[in-house]
Design a protein around this motif. Structure first.
Motif: not given
Length: 474
Positions: A96, A72, A136, A98, A94, A70, A156, A129-132
């Motif tokens: 994310q 960015v 995950k 940006s 997986d 995981v 990140s 940028d790492s809100s998910e």
């Protein structure tokens, strides 16, 4: 400490952190620029490699682990290259994306194996940028034995505490490669792996190993850690654990070519070994061996399972000669990885004579590597009666190990070598004498595994019994 190759293929690891692309431009520099006092490099080769947390994941994948990642990336070409490279390496990424920040990229210009310049392309990531990440990570933790937080201070890892708490709720241990001057953000992690500069920046200057231990103990107590592994460059590694003796391991004795990515290799090997069932001291010793390999390479690099296996065999002194069963199995695995055929024979070999030497030379010709399994003293007495063997096991094995035709000598105490044959699974089983193939002990086992059984002739008038009788009558 006895080091073994863990079953990395059983390890499942989740890596979370700062992924980046490491770019290398190679060329020859023969002149200085007329515009400024700098070398002019005629670039002839470009290369892209996985860096940061992506390199940690790559190191684990190279060892055979199942790896998820995981991180960015930016919505750019570098991010696409990273994604394709991770997929090609068998890593489930997986990531994310940006929409406002670029993929972290480091460009190194190299001439004649020397780094002349490094240029960094980055804009530190923010919380958006790492809100998910939490979603995950929660989804991937169900299929993980261990989680690694790889922090390069690129932004990140905004909320390490949330990720650590989530992992612990799922029963997954957490290892952290830390950065920065505030290690409280890693509180409750299982183990952190700072380098010596990072460690001293937190705990203060340490002029001796005693100070490293004392200050490290306070750090563990303050942050509720179960261990601190300090990577100390040419001084090796220091593993500290609460209420347990410290473990200081010297650096591997090899030429250091490039330390880039060595920290990635340490935490990757440490985590992979723990996920594969090793203890923390065992995993630390393995990580130390892996670090010794990777510093001999140029740039960001990983260590393959075959390289690590060979280094373990060399460390245990099992390239040839007298070995234990476990050392033998590791050595065989490495030989098979190189496409070599394994030949196996067994016997008492009480008094080595010309018949034995000729037989073993012929046996070696049946493949690439020859294993000689030797009966223990007790098993020989059971077979031949009191008074035998003439020579004890250690002397018999020492003589056999000195023969050019013999690669490995291993003892066995069973009545037959069948148990050992089940573990070794040789390509060729050799026996000397007047047997038919079906009369050879273990023949059916070897053939069932796809191997061959061959009976070789013996030199006439050569036997241990005849030699003993001749001595007794003279």
């Amino acid at each position: 400490m006895y080091i073994t190759m863990p079953p990395f293929e059983k390890a499942r690891v989740l890596v979370v952190g700062d992924v980046m692309l490491d770019r290398y431009w190679h060329g020859v520099s023969t002149r200085i620029s007329p515009e400024a006092p700098v070398p002019v490099v005629n670039v002839s080769q470009t290369e892209d490699r996985l860096g940061g947390a992506a390199n940690v994941a790559l190191n684990m994948s190279a060892l055979g682990c199942k790896v998820s990642l995981v991180g960015v990336i930016g919505k750019d070409e570098a991010g696409q290259i990273l994604q394709r490279s991770l997929t090609a390496a068998g890593i489930h990424a997986d990531l994310q994306v940006s929409t406002t920040k670029p993929t972290v990229t480091k460009l190194r210009v190299i001439s004649r194996h020397q780094q002349l310049l490094r240029m960094d392309f980055e804009d530190k990531y923010g919380a958006e940028d790492s809100s998910e990440f939490v979603v995950k990570v929660e989804r991937l933790l169900a299929d993980a034995d261990i989680m690694v937080l790889s922090d390069y201070a690129k932004g990140s890892l905004q909320d390490c505490q949330a990720l650590i708490a989530l992992a612990h709720r799922c029963g997954v241990p957490v290892l952290v490669d830390p950065k920065g001057h505030d290690f409280s953000r890693y509180r409750n992690a299982n183990v952190i792996t700072p380098n010596f500069v990072e460690f001293e920046a937190i705990v203060g200057k340490c002029d001796s190993e005693r100070e490293i231990v004392a200050r490290g103990s306070r750090l563990m107590a303050d942050l509720d850690l179960q261990g601190v592994l300090v990577t100390r460059g040419e001084q090796g590694l220091s593993l500290l654990r609460p209420d347990k003796p410290e473990l200081h391991l010297p650096a591997r004795g090899r030429e250091v070519f490039d330390v880039t990515g060595a920290g990635d290799t340490v935490i990757a090997t440490l985590a992979a070994a723990l996920a594969a069932g090793q203890t923390l001291p065992e995993a630390t010793a393995l990580a130390n061996i892996a670090a010794g390999i990777v510093v001999g390479k140029l740039g960001t690099a990983s260590v393959s399972a075959a390289e690590l296996r060979r280094a373990i065999i060399a460390d245990q002194g099992a390239q040839s000669g007298v070995v234990t069963e476990e050392q033998l199995l590791q050595a065989i695995e490495d030989a098979r990885a190189a496409g070599e055929r394994i030949v196996f024979t067994n016997g008492c070999f009480d008094i080595i004579h010309a018949g034995h030497v000729g037989y073993l030379e012929e046996a070696r010709k049946q493949g690439d590597r020859l294993i000689v399994a030797v009966n223990s003293d007790a098993s020989i007495r059971k077979l031949k009666g009191e008074g035998r063997p003439i020579n004890p096991l250690d002397r018999r094995m020492a003589v056999l190990a000195g023969l050019e035709s013999v690669n490995w000598v291993v003892p066995f105490s069973d009545d037959t070598p069948e148990r050992l044959l089940r573990r070794v699974k040789p390509d060729v089983l050799v026996k000397g004498g007047d047997y038919s193939v079906d009369q050879v002990v273990g023949a059916s086992l070897v053939k069932a595994n796809g191997g061959e059984v061959r009976v070789l002739g013996l030199v006439e008038n050569c036997s241990t019994t005849s030699i003993v009788n001749k001595i007794l009558h003279h």
